[in-house]
Design an enzyme around this catalytic site. Structure first.
Site, PDB file in Angstrom:
ATOM      1  N   GLY A 142       0.771  -1.243   0.000  1.00 55.15           N
ATOM      2  CA  GLY A 142       0.000   0.000   0.000  1.00 55.15           C
ATOM      3  C   GLY A 142       0.797   1.285   0.000  1.00 55.15           C
ATOM      4  O   GLY A 142       0.208   2.363  -0.074  1.00 55.15           O
ATOM      5  N   TYR A 171      -0.943  -1.049 -11.953  1.00 51.82           N
ATOM      6  CA  TYR A 171      -2.380  -0.916 -12.193  1.00 51.82           C
ATOM      7  C   TYR A 171      -2.652  -0.198 -13.517  1.00 51.82           C
ATOM      8  O   TYR A 171      -3.635   0.520 -13.658  1.00 51.82           O
ATOM      9  CB  TYR A 171      -3.069  -0.219 -11.012  1.00 51.82           C
ATOM     10  CG  TYR A 171      -2.759  -0.911  -9.707  1.00 51.82           C
ATOM     11  CD1 TYR A 171      -3.283  -2.161  -9.446  1.00 51.82           C
ATOM     12  CD2 TYR A 171      -1.888  -0.353  -8.770  1.00 51.82           C
ATOM     13  CE1 TYR A 171      -2.972  -2.838  -8.276  1.00 51.82           C
ATOM     14  CE2 TYR A 171      -1.563  -1.018  -7.599  1.00 51.82           C
ATOM     15  CZ  TYR A 171      -2.105  -2.262  -7.362  1.00 51.82           C
ATOM     16  OH  TYR A 171      -1.800  -2.930  -6.207  1.00 51.82           O
ATOM     17  N   GLU A 190       3.660  -7.183   1.137  1.00 48.68           N
ATOM     18  CA  GLU A 190       3.111  -7.461  -0.204  1.00 48.68           C
ATOM     19  C   GLU A 190       3.010  -6.192  -1.027  1.00 48.68           C
ATOM     20  O   GLU A 190       1.914  -5.756  -1.366  1.00 48.68           O
ATOM     21  CB  GLU A 190       1.682  -7.996  -0.089  1.00 48.68           C
ATOM     22  CG  GLU A 190       1.454  -9.132   0.833  1.00 48.68           C
ATOM     23  CD  GLU A 190      -0.031  -9.259   1.198  1.00 48.68           C
ATOM     24  OE1 GLU A 190      -0.807  -8.307   1.015  1.00 48.68           O
ATOM     25  OE2 GLU A 190      -0.385 -10.321   1.679  1.00 48.68           O
ATOM     26  N   CYS A 228     -16.100   6.186 -26.075  1.00 47.94           N
ATOM     27  CA  CYS A 228     -17.319   6.999 -26.118  1.00 47.94           C
ATOM     28  C   CYS A 228     -17.889   7.218 -24.729  1.00 47.94           C
ATOM     29  O   CYS A 228     -18.988   6.734 -24.399  1.00 47.94           O
ATOM     30  CB  CYS A 228     -18.334   6.328 -27.022  1.00 47.94           C
ATOM     31  SG  CYS A 228     -17.693   6.192 -28.680  1.00 47.94           S
ATOM     32  N   GLU A 229     -17.127   7.872 -23.889  1.00 42.51           N
ATOM     33  CA  GLU A 229     -17.569   8.216 -22.535  1.00 42.51           C
ATOM     34  C   GLU A 229     -16.835   9.477 -22.135  1.00 42.51           C
ATOM     35  O   GLU A 229     -15.640   9.618 -22.432  1.00 42.51           O
ATOM     36  CB  GLU A 229     -17.153   7.131 -21.526  1.00 42.51           C
ATOM     37  CG  GLU A 229     -17.822   5.828 -21.727  1.00 42.51           C
ATOM     38  CD  GLU A 229     -18.244   5.172 -20.419  1.00 42.51           C
ATOM     39  OE1 GLU A 229     -18.377   5.887 -19.398  1.00 42.51           O
ATOM     40  OE2 GLU A 229     -18.428   3.959 -20.435  1.00 42.51           O
ATOM     41  N   TYR A 236     -10.190   6.760 -10.423  1.00 41.15           N
ATOM     42  CA  TYR A 236      -9.804   7.346  -9.113  1.00 41.15           C
ATOM     43  C   TYR A 236      -9.409   8.809  -9.239  1.00 41.15           C
ATOM     44  O   TYR A 236      -8.787   9.357  -8.328  1.00 41.15           O
ATOM     45  CB  TYR A 236      -8.590   6.615  -8.525  1.00 41.15           C
ATOM     46  CG  TYR A 236      -8.604   5.117  -8.631  1.00 41.15           C
ATOM     47  CD1 TYR A 236      -9.478   4.354  -7.863  1.00 41.15           C
ATOM     48  CD2 TYR A 236      -7.720   4.453  -9.475  1.00 41.15           C
ATOM     49  CE1 TYR A 236      -9.473   2.975  -7.954  1.00 41.15           C
ATOM     50  CE2 TYR A 236      -7.708   3.074  -9.571  1.00 41.15           C
ATOM     51  CZ  TYR A 236      -8.590   2.348  -8.805  1.00 41.15           C
ATOM     52  OH  TYR A 236      -8.583   0.983  -8.899  1.00 41.15           O
ATOM     53  N   ARG A 283       2.529  -1.423  -5.977  1.00 38.18           N
ATOM     54  CA  ARG A 283       2.785  -0.111  -6.575  1.00 38.18           C
ATOM     55  C   ARG A 283       4.212   0.377  -6.351  1.00 38.18           C
ATOM     56  O   ARG A 283       4.854   0.879  -7.270  1.00 38.18           O
ATOM     57  CB  ARG A 283       1.811   0.903  -5.953  1.00 38.18           C
ATOM     58  CG  ARG A 283       1.806   2.254  -6.631  1.00 38.18           C
ATOM     59  CD  ARG A 283       0.969   3.255  -5.832  1.00 38.18           C
ATOM     60  NE  ARG A 283      -0.317   2.740  -5.453  1.00 38.18           N
ATOM     61  CZ  ARG A 283      -1.425   2.854  -6.180  1.00 38.18           C
ATOM     62  NH1 ARG A 283      -1.392   3.490  -7.317  1.00 38.18           N
ATOM     63  NH2 ARG A 283      -2.566   2.332  -5.750  1.00 38.18           N
TER      64      ARG A 283
HETATM   65  N1  LLP Z   1      -2.011  -6.803  -0.622  1.00 32.65           N
HETATM   66  C1  LLP Z   1      -3.347  -6.789  -0.791  1.00 32.65           C
HETATM   67  C2  LLP Z   1      -4.179  -7.710  -0.005  1.00 32.65           C
HETATM   68  C3  LLP Z   1      -3.937  -5.883  -1.697  1.00 32.65           C
HETATM   69  O1  LLP Z   1      -5.264  -5.864  -1.839  1.00 32.65           O
HETATM   70  C4  LLP Z   1      -3.116  -5.010  -2.436  1.00 32.65           C
HETATM   71  C5  LLP Z   1      -3.689  -4.066  -3.402  1.00 32.65           C
HETATM   72  C6  LLP Z   1      -1.723  -5.070  -2.240  1.00 32.65           C
HETATM   73  C7  LLP Z   1      -1.212  -5.980  -1.322  1.00 32.65           C
HETATM   74  C8  LLP Z   1      -0.758  -4.193  -2.991  1.00 32.65           C
HETATM   75  O2  LLP Z   1      -0.960  -2.837  -2.723  1.00 32.65           O
HETATM   76  P1  LLP Z   1       0.049  -1.744  -3.325  1.00 32.65           P
HETATM   77  O3  LLP Z   1       1.384  -1.933  -2.644  1.00 32.65           O
HETATM   78  O4  LLP Z   1       0.145  -1.984  -4.768  1.00 32.65           O
HETATM   79  O5  LLP Z   1      -0.592  -0.456  -3.025  1.00 32.65           O
HETATM   80  N2  LLP Z   1      -6.148  -0.208  -8.744  1.00 32.65           N
HETATM   81  C9  LLP Z   1      -5.774   0.694  -7.690  1.00 32.65           C
HETATM   82  C10 LLP Z   1      -5.018  -0.003  -6.578  1.00 32.65           C
HETATM   83  C11 LLP Z   1      -5.770  -1.193  -6.022  1.00 32.65           C
HETATM   84  C12 LLP Z   1      -4.982  -1.942  -4.968  1.00 32.65           C
HETATM   85  C13 LLP Z   1      -5.627  -3.228  -4.629  1.00 32.65           C
HETATM   86  N3  LLP Z   1      -4.955  -4.000  -3.640  1.00 32.65           N
HETATM   87  C14 LLP Z   1      -4.979   1.856  -8.267  1.00 32.65           C
HETATM   88  O6  LLP Z   1      -4.750   1.887  -9.469  1.00 32.65           O
HETATM   89  O7  LLP Z   1      -4.606   2.766  -7.539  1.00 32.65           O
END
Ligand code: LLP
Length: 466
Positions: free
Chosen positions: A260, A408, A297, A379-380, A340, A300
Site C-alpha cells: 500500500g 495498475y 506485499e 465513447c464516454e 480514481y 505499486r
Molecule cells: N495486498 C493486498 C491484499 C492488496 O489488496 C493489495 C492491493 C496489495 C497488497 C498491494 O498494494 P500496493 O502496494 O500496490 O498499493 N487499482 C488501484 C489499486 C488497487 C490496490 C488493490 N490491492 C490503483 O490503481 O490505484
C-alpha cells in the site's frame, strides 16, 4: 524518474529512445525499465531490512510473466488474489511455497487449485504453458483468509484432498488510511478482513483442525497510502492481538503487513519508503528477534515508476475554452484517471530545450504551454488521461509519455469499445524485448465464434465457458 529521462530533448527508457520503440511496435504500448524495477525492488527490501522481511510482490499491480520472472530472480515471492494470478505466478516459476493467496471471494475451484496441483485451473495446458506438470506442485505457502465462511470451506477442501493449509487471518483493524475511498480496505465498512473482536473466536474454533495450520495474522489497510500513522495504528492492533492470542495459547509465527505504500506521481508527494520501515520496526523488533517472521506485499512501490505508457496523438481539436488532445490510449488502456481521478504526469516524448520538464507537477513553469485535456477514443466523458493540463504544442502523430504507469496500468486494461490490449516492452540497458504482444483483434471474437445450445438437462456437464 529512474529508467525514464530526457536526453537532448528526447525521452529515453534506459538506453533506448521511446520514439524508436513506438515506431517499431506501435502504440499504445507499456514500456518497462528493468533497471528501475530492480532499483525499486531493492529499495523496498532495504527500507524494511531491520525487520528482515520476506517480500511477496502483489501480482495484481503488473502481472506480465517476464516481469514476474525478473522479480523472482531478485528473490521475490508472489502475492496473488485469484486462481488466474495463482497460475500466472506458478507459470512464471514461483514455487507454490512462495505464493500467498489472498482475496475475499475465493471459489472452491480456486482453493482446490491452490491446495493441490491436480486441480490446476490450467488443466491440460499446464505443461505447455509452464513447461512442467502441475500435478505434485504442492500447496501454496500461505492462505490469507478473509472470512469464517472461507476458513470453513478451506478446511473442508483441504481435508478432502488430504493436505494441510497454512493460514493467516486477515484482520480488519478499522483504521483510515486516508487514501481514495475505492482503495481503502482497512475500515470497518470495507468488505475486507475480519473484525478484531472475532479473531480469537476463530482461533478457538479452527486451531485444532488437522487440515489447518493457523500461523498468523494479515492486514492490508489500503493502497497509495501516504501517511505513516495508519500503518502504525494497524500494526499496534495486530501486535495487541498477537499478545491476546498467545496468552490464550495460540502461538503466532507470522505477520503479513500487506502493501500500500504510495509513490511519487508528482515530485515529492510521497514519503521515502524508509519512513515506513523505520516507523514500524520498533513495534515489531523484539518479537522478530524472538522468531516472528514478517511478510510484506508491495505492488505499486515496486512497479509504478518502472513503467511508462506511450501513446500517439490521433487528433487535436480546438475548442473555445480548451484544447482536446485525442490519443490512442484512453480509459481502456489506463483506467486510473477515470476511476480514481488519479494524476499521471504526461509530456511529449520530444520536447524543445526550454520545454524539457524538470519536475513532474500539475503546473510546470515552462514557456508556451496550453491548457489541454488529454483524452482517449472511448465513447464516454469519463475517458480522459488528464484534464486542464498545461502542455506544449502537440500535433497529430506526436507521441506522449504517460509516466508512473507501471502499476495498475496494463493489469486494469479492458477491451471496451473493442480495442485490443496494448503491447508490452521491457528495456534492459540497450536491449529491447517485446514481452507482451499487442492483442490480436481476432482474439476478441474467438469466444463468440461458435454458439451452442446449453443442455440444461445435463447441467453439470455443460461447458459454457470458452
Ligand atoms: N495486498 C493486498 C491484499 C492488496 O489488496 C493489495 C492491493 C496489495 C497488497 C498491494 O498494494 P500496493 O502496494 O500496490 O498499493 N487499482 C488501484 C489499486 C488497487 C490496490 C488493490 N490491492 C490503483 O490503481 O490505484
Amino acid at each position: 524518474m529512474e529508467g525514464f529521462e530526457y536526453r537532448g530533448g528526447e525521452l529515453f527508457a534506459d538506453q533506448v529512445s521511446v520514439d524508436s520503440i513506438a515506431d517499431a511496435v506501435g502504440t499504445p504500448t507499456y514500456i518497462y525499465s528493468a533497471a528501475a524495477l530492480r532499483a525499486s525492488y531493492r529499495r523496498v527490501v532495504e527500507a524494511f531490512s531491520p525487520l528482515g522481511v520476506q517480500v511477496h510482490y502483489a501480482v495484481k499491480a503488473s502481472s506480465n510473466l517476464h516481469l514476474l520472472r525478473l522479480l523472482r530472480g531478485l528473490g521475490a515471492g508472489m502475492d496473488v488474489v485469484s486462481g488466474g494470478e495463482l497460475e500466472r505466478a506458478w507459470i512464471a516459476g514461483t514455487p507454490m511455497a512462495e505464493i500467498a493467496f489472498a482475496g475475499v471471494g475465493k471459489t472452491d475451484e480456486e482453493l482446490r487449485a491452490a491446495l493441490d496441483g491436480r486441480y490446476s485451473l490450467l488443466g491440460e495446458d499446464a505443461r505447455r504453458l509452464a513447461g512442467r506438470d502441475a500435478v505434485g506442485r504442492g500447496t501454496v505457502g500461505l492462505f490469507n483468509v478473509e472470512s469464517e465462511s472461507e476458513l470453513e470451506r478451506l478446511a473442508v477442501l483441504a481435508a478432502e484432498l488430504g493436505t494441510k493449509a497454512k493460514v493467516c487471518i486477515r484482520v480488519n483493524p478499522d483504521v483510515d488510511p486516508q487514501t481514495h475511498e475505492y482503495i481503502t480496505t482497512g475500515k470497518e465498512e470495507n468488505k475486507f478482513g475480519i473484525e478484531v473482536h472475532r479473531v480469537r473466536g476463530l482461533f478457538e474454533r479452527f486451531s485444532r483442525r488437522r487440515e489447518l495450520d493457523l500461523v498468523g495474522l494479515h492486514v492490508h489497510i489500503g493502497s497509495s497510502v501516504r501517511q505513516v500513522e495508519p500503518y502504525v495504528a494497524a500494526t499496534r492492533v495486530l501486535v495487541s492481538l498477537v499478545d491476546e492470542l498467545e496468552a490464550a495459547g495460540y502461538p503466532i509465527s507470522l505477520l503479513d503487513l500487506g502493501g500500500g505504500w504510495a509513490v511519487d506521481y508528482r515530485d515529492g508527494e510521497s514519503l521515502p519508503l524508509q519512513a515506513f520501515g523505520t516507523a514500524l520496526a520498533p513495534l515489531l523488533l523484539d518479537r522478530v528477534e524472538r522468531g516472528l517472521k514478517i511478510l510484506i506485499e508491495p505492488g505499486r512501490s515496486i512497479a509504478a515508476n518502472a513503467g511508462l505508457l506511450v501513446t500517439r496523438v490521433q487528433h487535436v481539436k480546438e475548442g473555445r475554452k480548451r484544447r482536446f488532445v485525442i490519443c490512442d490510449a484512453g480509459m481502456q488502456t489506463l483506467v486510473r484517471p477515470a476511476l480514481y481521478q488519479a494524476f499521471h504526469f504526461i509530456w511529449p516524448t520530444r520536447a524543445k530545450d526550454a520545454q524539457v520538464p524538470t519536475a513532474w507537477t500539475t503546473t510546470p513553469h515552462l514557456p508556451d504551454l496550453r491548457q489541454s485535456n488529454v483524452v482517449g477514443p472511448i465513447c464516454e466523458s469519463s475517458d480522459f488521461l488528464a484534464k486542464g493540463r498545461p502542455l506544449p504544442e502537440v500535433e497529430r502523430g506526436d507521441l506522449l509519455g504517460v509516466f508512473s504507469a507501471g502499476a495498475y496500468g496494463m493489469s486494469m486494461t479492458s477491451n471496451y469499445n473493442d480495442h485490443p490490449r496494448p503491447a508490452e516492452v521491457l528495456v534492459d540497458g540497450s536491449q529491447v524485448t517485446l514481452i507482451g504482444e499487442r492483442q490480436p483483434l481476432a482474439s476478441l471474437f474467438e469466444c463468440e465464434r461458435q454458439p451452442r445450445t446449453v443442455d440444461l438437462s445435463a447441467l453439470e456437464k455443460a461447458e459454457v465457458s470458452c
